[in-house]
Motif scaffolding. Structure first.
Motif, PDB file in Angstrom:
ATOM      1  N   GLU A  54       0.828  -1.200   0.000  1.00  0.00           N
ATOM      2  CA  GLU A  54       0.000   0.000   0.000  1.00  0.00           C
ATOM      3  C   GLU A  54       0.863   1.252   0.000  1.00  0.00           C
ATOM      4  N   GLN A  55       1.877   1.298   0.853  1.00  0.00           N
ATOM      5  CA  GLN A  55       2.755   2.467   0.905  1.00  0.00           C
ATOM      6  C   GLN A  55       3.527   2.646  -0.394  1.00  0.00           C
ATOM      7  N   LEU A  56       3.909   1.534  -1.009  1.00  0.00           N
ATOM      8  CA  LEU A  56       4.611   1.602  -2.292  1.00  0.00           C
ATOM      9  C   LEU A  56       3.689   2.175  -3.368  1.00  0.00           C
ATOM     10  N   PHE A  57       2.426   1.764  -3.367  1.00  0.00           N
ATOM     11  CA  PHE A  57       1.462   2.298  -4.328  1.00  0.00           C
ATOM     12  C   PHE A  57       1.269   3.797  -4.130  1.00  0.00           C
ATOM     13  N   LEU A  58       1.139   4.230  -2.885  1.00  0.00           N
ATOM     14  CA  LEU A  58       0.961   5.663  -2.613  1.00  0.00           C
ATOM     15  C   LEU A  58       2.148   6.467  -3.129  1.00  0.00           C
ATOM     16  N   GLU A  59       3.356   5.922  -2.968  1.00  0.00           N
ATOM     17  CA  GLU A  59       4.554   6.601  -3.467  1.00  0.00           C
ATOM     18  C   GLU A  59       4.541   6.640  -5.009  1.00  0.00           C
ATOM     19  N   ALA A  60       4.147   5.520  -5.632  1.00  0.00           N
ATOM     20  CA  ALA A  60       4.094   5.476  -7.101  1.00  0.00           C
ATOM     21  C   ALA A  60       3.062   6.462  -7.639  1.00  0.00           C
ATOM     22  N   LEU A  61       1.902   6.510  -7.009  1.00  0.00           N
ATOM     23  CA  LEU A  61       0.854   7.418  -7.453  1.00  0.00           C
ATOM     24  C   LEU A  61       1.279   8.879  -7.249  1.00  0.00           C
ATOM     25  N   ARG A  62       1.942   9.153  -6.134  1.00  0.00           N
ATOM     26  CA  ARG A  62       2.431  10.519  -5.883  1.00  0.00           C
ATOM     27  C   ARG A  62       3.414  10.934  -6.971  1.00  0.00           C
ATOM     28  N   ARG A  63       4.336  10.055  -7.319  1.00  0.00           N
ATOM     29  CA  ARG A  63       5.323  10.368  -8.348  1.00  0.00           C
ATOM     30  C   ARG A  63       4.648  10.638  -9.689  1.00  0.00           C
ATOM     31  N   TYR A  64       3.699   9.796 -10.017  1.00  0.00           N
ATOM     32  CA  TYR A  64       2.995   9.955 -11.291  1.00  0.00           C
ATOM     33  C   TYR A  64       2.245  11.281 -11.311  1.00  0.00           C
ATOM     34  N   ARG A  65       1.509  11.560 -10.231  1.00  0.00           N
ATOM     35  CA  ARG A  65       0.705  12.783 -10.155  1.00  0.00           C
ATOM     36  C   ARG A  65       1.593  14.027 -10.243  1.00  0.00           C
ATOM     37  N   GLU A  66       2.670  14.053  -9.483  1.00  0.00           N
ATOM     38  CA  GLU A  66       3.538  15.236  -9.471  1.00  0.00           C
ATOM     39  C   GLU A  66       4.221  15.435 -10.817  1.00  0.00           C
ATOM     40  N   SER A  67       4.616  14.344 -11.458  1.00  0.00           N
ATOM     41  CA  SER A  67       5.242  14.449 -12.770  1.00  0.00           C
ATOM     42  C   SER A  67       4.241  14.955 -13.803  1.00  0.00           C
ATOM     43  N   LEU A  68       3.043  14.376 -13.818  1.00  0.00           N
ATOM     44  CA  LEU A  68       2.013  14.774 -14.780  1.00  0.00           C
ATOM     45  C   LEU A  68       1.612  16.234 -14.582  1.00  0.00           C
ATOM     46  N   LEU A  69       1.291  16.603 -13.350  1.00  0.00           N
ATOM     47  CA  LEU A  69       0.822  17.965 -13.100  1.00  0.00           C
ATOM     48  C   LEU A  69       1.935  18.990 -13.301  1.00  0.00           C
ATOM     49  N   GLY A 120      -9.975   3.431   2.575  1.00  0.00           N
ATOM     50  CA  GLY A 120      -8.535   3.304   2.745  1.00  0.00           C
ATOM     51  C   GLY A 120      -7.749   4.345   1.978  1.00  0.00           C
ATOM     52  N   LEU A 121      -6.457   4.367   2.236  1.00  0.00           N
ATOM     53  CA  LEU A 121      -5.587   5.389   1.675  1.00  0.00           C
ATOM     54  C   LEU A 121      -5.444   5.324   0.160  1.00  0.00           C
ATOM     55  N   PRO A 122      -5.335   4.141  -0.466  1.00  0.00           N
ATOM     56  CA  PRO A 122      -5.221   4.140  -1.931  1.00  0.00           C
ATOM     57  C   PRO A 122      -6.396   4.835  -2.609  1.00  0.00           C
ATOM     58  N   SER A 123      -7.599   4.545  -2.152  1.00  0.00           N
ATOM     59  CA  SER A 123      -8.794   5.181  -2.704  1.00  0.00           C
ATOM     60  C   SER A 123      -8.775   6.685  -2.453  1.00  0.00           C
ATOM     61  N   GLN A 124      -8.431   7.063  -1.236  1.00  0.00           N
ATOM     62  CA  GLN A 124      -8.387   8.489  -0.872  1.00  0.00           C
ATOM     63  C   GLN A 124      -7.388   9.241  -1.736  1.00  0.00           C
ATOM     64  N   HIS A 125      -6.221   8.659  -1.954  1.00  0.00           N
ATOM     65  CA  HIS A 125      -5.194   9.327  -2.744  1.00  0.00           C
ATOM     66  C   HIS A 125      -5.564   9.369  -4.221  1.00  0.00           C
ATOM     67  N   ALA A 126      -6.273   8.362  -4.700  1.00  0.00           N
ATOM     68  CA  ALA A 126      -6.746   8.393  -6.090  1.00  0.00           C
ATOM     69  C   ALA A 126      -7.732   9.543  -6.278  1.00  0.00           C
ATOM     70  N   ARG A 127      -8.645   9.718  -5.322  1.00  0.00           N
ATOM     71  CA  ARG A 127      -9.612  10.818  -5.418  1.00  0.00           C
ATOM     72  C   ARG A 127      -8.911  12.173  -5.316  1.00  0.00           C
ATOM     73  N   GLN A 128      -7.910  12.262  -4.459  1.00  0.00           N
ATOM     74  CA  GLN A 128      -7.155  13.512  -4.336  1.00  0.00           C
ATOM     75  C   GLN A 128      -6.412  13.839  -5.631  1.00  0.00           C
ATOM     76  N   SER A 129      -5.961  12.806  -6.324  1.00  0.00           N
ATOM     77  CA  SER A 129      -5.266  13.004  -7.594  1.00  0.00           C
ATOM     78  C   SER A 129      -6.224  13.526  -8.657  1.00  0.00           C
ATOM     79  N   ILE A 130      -7.454  12.994  -8.672  1.00  0.00           N
ATOM     80  CA  ILE A 130      -8.481  13.512  -9.587  1.00  0.00           C
ATOM     81  C   ILE A 130      -8.755  14.989  -9.276  1.00  0.00           C
ATOM     82  N   ALA A 131      -8.856  15.294  -7.995  1.00  0.00           N
ATOM     83  CA  ALA A 131      -9.109  16.692  -7.598  1.00  0.00           C
ATOM     84  C   ALA A 131      -7.972  17.605  -8.046  1.00  0.00           C
ATOM     85  N   ALA A 132      -6.738  17.110  -8.032  1.00  0.00           N
ATOM     86  CA  ALA A 132      -5.593  17.915  -8.454  1.00  0.00           C
ATOM     87  C   ALA A 132      -5.649  18.185  -9.958  1.00  0.00           C
ATOM     88  N   ILE A 133      -6.068  17.196 -10.744  1.00  0.00           N
ATOM     89  CA  ILE A 133      -6.237  17.408 -12.183  1.00  0.00           C
ATOM     90  C   ILE A 133      -7.329  18.447 -12.431  1.00  0.00           C
TER      91      ILE A 133
END
Length: 196
Positions: A54-69, A120-133
């Motif tokens: 789970e923590q690895l996924f959150l880190e991967a999603l953060r990297r993807y989001r920050e790079s894309l945005l 859970g956190l993966p779902s929460q972070h996915a929604r936060q990523s949508i909000a950032a877009i």
């Protein structure tokens, strides 16, 4: 005092390799074995460096989001107009039809679709990523209104959500095998909706 054993791998490279696995397979279907093989790590090294899956996924999603945005933000700043930015972004995405990139989709939209109804956190972070877009799209809409390309009385937040839904739908169409012609027609209709 003896120092701890140094990490003998690149955390950046390992995290980026994990991101590719999650991107291709999704969160649930990415097994620990898949991740270890892609990252060239032992189980103990993974846990030491990143914690659990789970923590690895959150880190991967953060990297993807920050790079894309980051890329999109710089592109918006450099664009001659906000409408030019939006038109080129959506049209170029449509032109990816049939490519490996189109088949992968977007890690953020993929994750939101897979995890959006979960707790859970993966779902929460996915929604936060949508909000950032959506927030980035709202910046573009607000600029387009200031530049006279979108009517100032229109609701910028609603139009930003419209763009997010449009991009999510476009990515889904492309992932399901739509051709460039179909995708391009959908994009032109979407862009027309901004100008009305």
């Amino acid at each position: 005092m003896r120092r701890g054993r140094p990490i003998a791998f690149s955390p950046d490279e390992a995290a980026n390799a994990a991101m590719q696995v999650f991107w291709a397979r999704g969160y649930d279907n990415a097994s620990t074995r898949d991740l270890l093989e892609a990252m060239h790590l032992s189980r103990s090294s993974l846990y030491q460096a990143f914690g659990n899956k789970e923590q690895l996924f959150l880190e991967a999603l953060r990297r993807y989001r920050e790079s894309l945005l980051g890329r999109l933000g710089r592109r918006l700043e450099a664009a001659p107009s906000a409408m030019a930015f939006l038109a080129s972004l959506f049209r170029e995405t449509a032109q990816e039809a049939g490519s490996d990139r189109a088949a992968l989709g977007c890690l953020i939209f993929n994750s939101a679709s897979e995890l959006g109804q979960h707790d859970g956190l993966p779902s929460q972070h996915a929604r936060q990523s949508i909000a950032a877009i959506t927030a980035l799209f709202q910046l573009a809409v607000t600029r387009a209104q200031a530049e006279g390309e979108i009517a100032p009385e229109r609701d910028a937040a609603a139009l930003a959500s419209y763009l997010t839904m449009g991009m999510a739908g476009l990515r889904t169409l492309l992932k399901s095998g739509a051709d460039a012609g179909q995708a391009g027609q959908a994009v032109e209709l979407l862009l027309d909706g901004l100008r009305r």
